[in-house]
Design a protein around this motif. Structure first.
Motif, short mmCIF file in Angstrom:
data_model
loop_
_atom_site.label_atom_id
_atom_site.label_comp_id
_atom_site.label_asym_id
_atom_site.label_seq_id
_atom_site.Cartn_x
_atom_site.Cartn_y
_atom_site.Cartn_z
N GLY A 88 0.83 -1.21 0.00
CA GLY A 88 0.00 0.00 0.00
C GLY A 88 0.86 1.26 0.00
N PHE A 89 1.95 1.22 0.78
CA PHE A 89 2.85 2.38 0.82
C PHE A 89 3.54 2.58 -0.53
N SER A 91 2.67 1.44 -3.61
CA SER A 91 1.76 1.79 -4.72
C SER A 91 1.20 3.20 -4.55
N SER A 92 0.90 3.60 -3.31
CA SER A 92 0.38 4.97 -3.10
C SER A 92 1.42 6.01 -3.46
N CYS A 93 2.68 5.75 -3.05
CA CYS A 93 3.75 6.71 -3.37
C CYS A 93 3.89 6.85 -4.89
N ASN A 95 1.67 6.01 -7.35
CA ASN A 95 0.46 6.57 -7.97
C ASN A 95 0.38 8.07 -7.74
N GLU A 96 0.59 8.49 -6.50
CA GLU A 96 0.48 9.92 -6.19
C GLU A 96 1.71 10.69 -6.67
N THR A 122 4.54 14.57 -1.05
CA THR A 122 3.78 13.34 -1.35
C THR A 122 4.35 12.16 -0.56
N ASN A 126 2.43 9.98 2.57
CA ASN A 126 2.25 8.53 2.55
C ASN A 126 2.99 7.84 3.69
N GLN A 188 -0.95 3.33 -13.14
CA GLN A 188 -1.90 2.69 -12.22
C GLN A 188 -2.21 1.27 -12.67
#
Length: 271
Positions: A88-89, A91-93, A95-96, A122, A126, A188
């Motif tokens: 999650g960390f 992929s969020s980093c 993506n954002e 960003t 995260n 994504q």
């Protein structure tokens, strides 16, 4: 010779931008903290909704896939808990990171500040979310009656290496996606593919003997997840995973500095 000198000058400009952003890190941390606070303003539970949501997700995934894979829950639940939180960390980093410059368009066009500040913002945002989610892991360990070992400390080193790798990836993606907006959707979709081929929810030992090790040996995300997850589970990551991550970090930062220096002045124009 002229081109080489120009490249060196642009790389120096990029390094100055990055150094200035690190020196003024309070800008990134303030903006990043406001991003999280604004999302949960006027909520009674606040940012701990992140922990609750992730806890529910991990509990549901653990029960469903643990039974599907017929894995002992005492072993599988910590595995999927650590894997989902770390993925999650990452992929969020990423993506954002694609929209770091785009979402900061108003600031970039009106205020002079280092562009790398928006990447740090960003990343910090995260990290705050990751810290909230990470609370779940020791709870799972204690509930299952397992213990931590000294090996767990290696996960801190692993997290630092992962963060340094993510920063250069976010910097490159931020520049590219500022120019080509459609690439955000492509990234994504690619991350979705990597999620399924990276052992986040499934364990390597459940693969058939005919499965090729190239599936994960050549997968950079496998090594990024491994150097944080395995110490949390009480095991030392393989030397190969450390080598891949360090090599990625060294080569990635050299490329990112060159790339950022080359296109840094065009970012405001693209926005």
């Amino acid at each position: 010779m002229v081109l080489a000198a120009e490249s060196i000058t642009k790389a120096q400009d990029a390094l100055r931008d990055i150094a200035e952003a690190i020196d003024k890190h309070h800008l990134a941390t303030t903006f990043g903290w406001q991003d999280v606070a604004q999302r949960y303003r006027r909520s009674r539970v606040g940012a701990f909704w992140l922990t609750i949501n992730m806890g529910v997700l991990i509990g549901a995934l653990g029960l469903i896939f643990g039974n599907l894979f017929r894995s002992p829950m005492q072993e599988y639940l910590p595995f999927i808990c650590s894997g989902v939180i770390i993925w999650g960390f990452i992929s969020s980093c990423l993506n954002e990171g694609c929209t770091s410059f785009i979402s900061a368009e108003a600031i970039i066009l009106q205020v002079r500040m280092p562009l790398f500040t928006h990447i740090l913002r960003t990343a910090f945002r995260n990290m705050v979310i990751f810290a909230h989610n990470l609370v779940i892991f020791p709870i799972v360990i204690l509930v299952l009656g397992r213990n931590f070992s000294l090996c767990t400390m290696l996960s801190i080193v692993g997290f630092i290496f992962v963060s340094l790798n993510l920063l250069w990836m976010m910097l490159v993606l931020g520049v590219v996606c500022a120019r080509y907006r459609d690439l955000t959707q492509v990234i994504q979709n690619l991350l979705q593919v990597f999620f399924y081929i990276t052992p986040v929810m499934w364990q390597i030992k459940t693969l058939p003997e005919t499965a090729s090790r190239y599936l994960f040996d050549l997968n950079p995300f496998y090594h990024l997840v491994t150097i944080v997850r395995e110490p949390l589970l009480g095991e030392a990551p393989a030397a190969m995973s450390w080598s891949v991550v360090v090599a990625m970090m060294a080569c990635g930062w050299v490329f990112a500095i060159w790339f950022f220096g080359r296109y840094r002045q065009r970012i405001a124009y693209w926005l």
